[in-house]
Design a protein around this motif. Structure first.
Motif, PDB file in Angstrom:
ATOM      1  N   THR A 164      28.919  32.108 -59.401  1.00 44.62           N
ATOM      2  CA  THR A 164      30.020  31.903 -60.346  1.00 44.62           C
ATOM      3  C   THR A 164      31.366  32.095 -59.678  1.00 44.62           C
ATOM      4  O   THR A 164      32.325  31.350 -59.930  1.00 44.62           O
ATOM      5  CB  THR A 164      29.893  32.887 -61.525  1.00 44.62           C
ATOM      6  OG1 THR A 164      28.590  32.800 -62.067  1.00 44.62           O
ATOM      7  CG2 THR A 164      30.913  32.573 -62.604  1.00 44.62           C
ATOM      8  N   LEU A 165      31.448  33.110 -58.812  1.00 47.45           N
ATOM      9  CA  LEU A 165      32.688  33.399 -58.089  1.00 47.45           C
ATOM     10  C   LEU A 165      32.568  32.878 -56.665  1.00 47.45           C
ATOM     11  O   LEU A 165      31.701  33.323 -55.910  1.00 47.45           O
ATOM     12  CB  LEU A 165      32.955  34.905 -58.058  1.00 47.45           C
ATOM     13  CG  LEU A 165      33.254  35.586 -59.393  1.00 47.45           C
ATOM     14  CD1 LEU A 165      33.447  37.085 -59.174  1.00 47.45           C
ATOM     15  CD2 LEU A 165      34.498  34.998 -60.038  1.00 47.45           C
ATOM     16  N   SER A 166      33.440  31.983 -56.323  1.00 44.75           N
ATOM     17  CA  SER A 166      33.413  31.435 -54.964  1.00 44.75           C
ATOM     18  C   SER A 166      34.392  32.207 -54.090  1.00 44.75           C
ATOM     19  O   SER A 166      35.604  32.025 -54.180  1.00 44.75           O
ATOM     20  CB  SER A 166      33.799  29.950 -55.010  1.00 44.75           C
ATOM     21  OG  SER A 166      33.846  29.424 -53.694  1.00 44.75           O
ATOM     22  N   VAL A 167      33.841  33.119 -53.280  1.00 44.45           N
ATOM     23  CA  VAL A 167      34.662  33.903 -52.362  1.00 44.45           C
ATOM     24  C   VAL A 167      34.140  33.676 -50.945  1.00 44.45           C
ATOM     25  O   VAL A 167      32.954  33.902 -50.670  1.00 44.45           O
ATOM     26  CB  VAL A 167      34.608  35.407 -52.699  1.00 44.45           C
ATOM     27  CG1 VAL A 167      35.626  36.168 -51.830  1.00 44.45           C
ATOM     28  CG2 VAL A 167      34.904  35.656 -54.166  1.00 44.45           C
ATOM     29  N   ARG A 168      35.001  33.235 -50.065  1.00 38.85           N
ATOM     30  CA  ARG A 168      34.574  32.900 -48.706  1.00 38.85           C
ATOM     31  C   ARG A 168      34.758  34.086 -47.765  1.00 38.85           C
ATOM     32  O   ARG A 168      35.502  35.024 -48.050  1.00 38.85           O
ATOM     33  CB  ARG A 168      35.387  31.714 -48.186  1.00 38.85           C
ATOM     34  CG  ARG A 168      35.245  30.452 -49.026  1.00 38.85           C
ATOM     35  CD  ARG A 168      35.978  29.295 -48.369  1.00 38.85           C
ATOM     36  NE  ARG A 168      36.066  28.136 -49.243  1.00 38.85           N
ATOM     37  CZ  ARG A 168      36.665  27.002 -48.902  1.00 38.85           C
ATOM     38  NH1 ARG A 168      37.218  26.878 -47.699  1.00 38.85           N
ATOM     39  NH2 ARG A 168      36.708  25.994 -49.747  1.00 38.85           N
ATOM     40  N   ALA A 169      34.110  33.986 -46.612  1.00 32.83           N
ATOM     41  CA  ALA A 169      34.303  34.939 -45.521  1.00 32.83           C
ATOM     42  C   ALA A 169      35.387  34.389 -44.599  1.00 32.83           C
ATOM     43  O   ALA A 169      35.723  33.195 -44.638  1.00 32.83           O
ATOM     44  CB  ALA A 169      33.006  35.137 -44.759  1.00 32.83           C
TER      45      ALA A 169
END
Length: 877
Positions: free
Chosen positions: A50-55
């Motif tokens: 649901t949450l798109s958080v990248r490295a």
């Protein structure tokens, strides 16, 4: 590319702040800079789809044009993204709730405000822009705020955090989800570390403050040290907790403080850390846990302020009674000074305490004549001056007592009341609103010297500065007190200056007068003096004193006292503030009773529950201040005022004192508002018996506008401004009622004549000015001059068309400016003998001039000659 990021070891507030920032920066990419806390890892495990958080490795730094930092501004906490701060092509925006520290990044846009959670700042922006939130987004944001504020119970929590949560709940935030994530049990590793910390915890007492320092070492990084620190604080019941844990080749320090004397942000800044005064953390490299602990203790000893002690908050000197004092006398002392209890001393030794409850019980049984020793409490709990205020508070709670005597070497040196302790508990000792005067150099004070320089005329400021220097030379302390402080804080004109002297006020007044070479008027009975400056300006100087009332509504008796007691005798908290004038602390605000806070809240509050009983004229004063400053009577004050009105307390006061306050109301810019309030509070009939309020309301409401019109005409300014409203009040009453009210308030004969003439003549003037008949100007002028100028605004309120108003202006212009060009000297030169007939002749000339019968000087001389000749002929006949 626009990037949103936060600090390493990302916690829930940081994650929530990124989610909120993405609402403000649609299309921006959220990036974790490094490791996440355990709580965030667990949350992301469930919500990663649901949450798109990248490295960091998933973005190309060369494409970044905007970097949005949330919950941090420290380059050292950005790991691989810190290089972006050095690129001139990257614009930086910062949202953070941590105070700025050395080395922090600087953004083109910065929202840096100290609240409980960074998420709060972003929620406020979302709300202001009217952006929609899904229930899941609202839940994530609530989770961030709850984590950083300890579910809104950490001392760093602000009202803004609570308001943000309320808004999020309205958007559908699910508290069950929040509770599930925040209420999860500790992991096995966390439980093991907590046990280690509990076992190794060391208790320290530094400057009277209780500390817990817990240290430990683990092989791998364990998240949640802040949570463990909070649990230790719950277990230990100390003022501050520091956890020092070595893991991952570095030492992590987390601190929590529950008192303002321990600013953990300040302490951990020595280790390169940051945070808030009540919650902070730091990471130390290349040092062992023992070394860091030693340096931490050294820093605490250097930075921690000594806490407030009993000596700082106690009242001194103490009013006492002896064992042989009669119960009724003890009760009178309590009433006189507003105390709820009194220490009982024999010689120099404290032998007991008598409370108001004890006195009332004895009096109810008809034992007012009995000695105090038969009713006092003999087993008295005491403290020494150096005992901390926190310990005093604990003793009061534990033993359920309202006062603690302070004893040094067997002698009573002061007393701490429950009120004194409550002030420290609720942050009123060292806050931006008030200063509790203790004489300690480390107590922070609000200094308003700049405000004094802006708000006071230069000559008045110079007088205050000189008074401070003279007082210092004499070994005294001097303060500006009362209305001048109130008006300075409100940004209003300061006309009256009162000085209060801890010392000999009369001696200081004489020294100040000598300095300027002017006169001083002394009042020995009240220990006061008035320094008389040129142009009518004066400065009242009083010796710090306490006033007491021998019976309700009596005139006050005076005793020499301290500044605090002098301020306590005053009517309202907003009038019970002072400014220090001594050189070393010129401009420091002294506010024992919360007057500054009441000003901010627009409240008029009495000093104590017997205020209206001791001096019922304060009823009128309370209404005057309420309407002058557009304030509200504080609920308890309003309740006490209504009870005093119901008990007819004003009837016990001399009519002269009632008139003094009533006249002050009539001199206000808008007396009509205060008079309406007096009617609402059922005081009208007492103040103006026989006068119907409602017929007067029309005139009272229109008088301010009428005064404005008359001033624009530049005609007939009232000599006695208060009488304008007095006449408006009485104008529909008959003369018998008006006469009784005038006599009741002891108006002088000239004033009574003004009222009589005005009440008898205003209707005729209005009728003639509104009449469609041709009436000679001289007749109108004669009618208008029969009433006093103070009735002109009243007359104008009844002239409701342009024609009648124009006629009134024409009459007033004639009265003020259209005078004969000849005088008595000219008549004498015509050969006539001076006498009363001259005045009649000049009046006849004036009326003829108004009616257009004469215009030039020659015509006036001819007219007066003809007039006098006719009078002489009549006399001969």
């Amino acid at each position: 590319m626009n990037v949103i990021t936060t600090h390493t070891n990302t916690d829930l507030d940081a994650l929530a702040s990124m989610v909120a920032a993405q609402k403000l920066y649609p299309g921006a990419v959220m990036v974790f800079p490094g490791k996440m806390s355990r709580s965030v890892e667990e949350f992301m495990a469930l919500h990663k789809d649901t949450l798109s958080v990248r490295a960091v490795r998933e973005i190309n730094p060369e494409l970044v044009e905007l970097l949005v930092l949330v919950d941090t501004k420290s380059p050292g906490r950005l790991a691989g993204l810190a290089d972006l701060l050095t690129r001139s092509t990257v614009e930086v925006h910062i949202y953070d709730h941590h105070p700025r520290a050395e080395g922090d990044a600087v953004g083109r846009v910065e929202i840096i405000e100290v609240v409980g959670a960074t998420t709060t700042l972003l929620v406020e922006k979302i709300q202001a822009r009217g952006l929609a939130l899904t229930p899941m987004e609202a839940t994530i944001l609530t989770l961030g705020i709850y984590e950083d504020t300890g579910s809104l119970i950490f001392t760093s929590t602000t009202a803004r955090d609570v308001q943000a949560v309320a808004y999020l709940l309205e958007q559908g935030a699910n508290l069950a989800v929040v509770a599930d994530f925040l209420g999860r049990p500790l992991t096995a590793e966390q439980r093991s570390l907590l046990k280690t910390l509990l076992t190794a915890a060391e208790h320290h007492q530094i400057n009277g403050i209780k500390f817990l320092i817990a240290k430990g070492t683990v092989d791998e990084f364990i998240g949640g040290l802040a949570l463990l620190t909070h649990k230790l604080a719950d277990f230990a019941l100390v003022d501050a907790v520091f956890t020092v844990v070595e893991m991952d080749d570095r030492v992590h320090v987390v601190a929590r403080s529950s008192i303002p004397e321990v600013n953990v942000k300040d302490i951990l800044s020595f280790f390169g850390g940051g945070g808030h005064p009540s919650a902070a953390s730091a990471t130390v490299k290349k040092a062992g846990v023992n070394e860091v602990t030693e340096r931490l203790l050294e820093t605490i000893r250097a930075k921690v302020k000594p806490p407030l002690t009993a000596a700082d908050i106690m009242s001194s000197p103490v009013k006492t009674v002896t064992p042989g004092t009669r119960i009724e006398e003890a009760g009178q002392v309590m009433l006189r000074y507003g105390h709820t209890g009194l220490p009982v001393v024999e010689g120099a030794q404290l032998v007991g305490v008598i409370s108001r409850r004890d006195v009332e019980k004895a009096a109810c049984h008809g034992l007012g004549h009995a000695p105090v020793k038969g009713f006092m409490t003999s087993k008295v709990l005491t403290v020494t001056p150096e005992v901390s205020a926190a310990v005093v508070r604990e003793l009061m709670v534990e033993h359920d007592i309202g006062r603690l005597p302070v004893v040094e070497n067997g002698h009573l040196v002061g007393i701490v009341s429950r009120t004194d302790v409550l002030k420290t508990l609720h942050g009123n000792v060292d806050s931006k609103h008030r200063l509790v005067y203790t004489g300690r150099s480390d107590v922070h004070a609000l200094n308003i010297r700049d405000l004094m320089e802006m708000g006071l005329p230069p000559d008045v400021l110079s007088v205050l500065e000189r008074a401070g220097k003279i007082a210092a030379a004499m070994g005294y302390k001097v303060y500006a007190a009362g209305g001048v402080v109130r008006d300075l804080l409100l940004g209003m004109e300061c006309l009256d200056v009162d000085l209060v002297v801890e010392g000999d006020g009369i001696a200081l007044a004489r020294a100040l007068a000598d300095e300027y070479g002017i006169r001083v008027r002394v009042h020995e009975k009240f220990r006061t003096a008035t320094v008389l400056f040129p142009a009518g300006r004066q400065v009242d100087v009083v010796t710090a004193r306490v006033e007491y009332y021998e019976y309700p509504a009596a005139m006050p008796q005076v005793e020499i006292s301290s500044l605090k007691q002098d301020l306590y005798r005053r009517d309202f908290t907003i009038n019970a503030m002072a400014l220090s004038l001594n050189e070393n602390c010129f401009g420091e605000l002294i506010d024992y009773f919360g007057g500054c806070s009441d000003l901010e809240q627009d409240l008029v509050r009495v000093m104590h529950n017997l205020s209206f009983v001791e001096d019922p004229t304060r009823i009128l004063r309370a209404v005057r201040f309420e309407k002058r400053y557009q304030m509200t009577l504080e609920p308890q004050t309003l309740k006490l005022l209504k009870e005093a009105v119901r008990s007819k307390m004003l009837a016990r006061v001399s009519s002269e004192r009632v008139w003094e306050e009533l006249r002050s109301i009539l001199l206000e810019p808008r007396p009509d508002l205060a008079l309406a309030r007096l009617m609402e509070l059922q005081m009208w009939e007492f103040l103006f018996p026989g006068v119907d309020y409602f017929p007067a309301t029309h005139a009272l409401a229109d008088i301010p506008r009428s005064l404005k019109v008359l001033r624009s005409w530049d005609l007939a300014e009232p000599v006695e401004p208060w009488m304008v409203y007095f006449l408006a009040i009485l104008h529909r009453a008959d003369w018998d009622t008006g006469r009784q009210i005038c006599e009741r308030y002891h108006l002088n004969k000239r004033q009574i004549d003004k009222v009589k003439n005005s009440l008898g003549g205003w209707r005729v003037v209005v009728e003639q000015l509104k009449s469609h008949k041709e009436i000679r100007l001289s007749e109108l002028a004669r009618r208008v001059m029969a009433v006093s100028p103070e009735a002109y605004p009243l007359i104008l309120t009844y002239l409701n068309n342009a024609v009648s108003r124009h006629r009134f202006r024409q009459v007033l212009t004639a009265i003020c400016y259209d005078k004969p060009s000849i005088d008595g000297k000219d008549i004498r030169e015509l050969g006539y003998r001076p006498g009363p007939v001259f005045r009649k002749a000049l009046e006849a000339v004036w009326q003829a001039r108004l009616d257009g019968q004469v215009r030039t000087r020659q015509e006036e001389l001819a007219f007066v000659k003809k007039y006098l000749d006719m009078r002489l002929e009549e006399d001969l006949v």
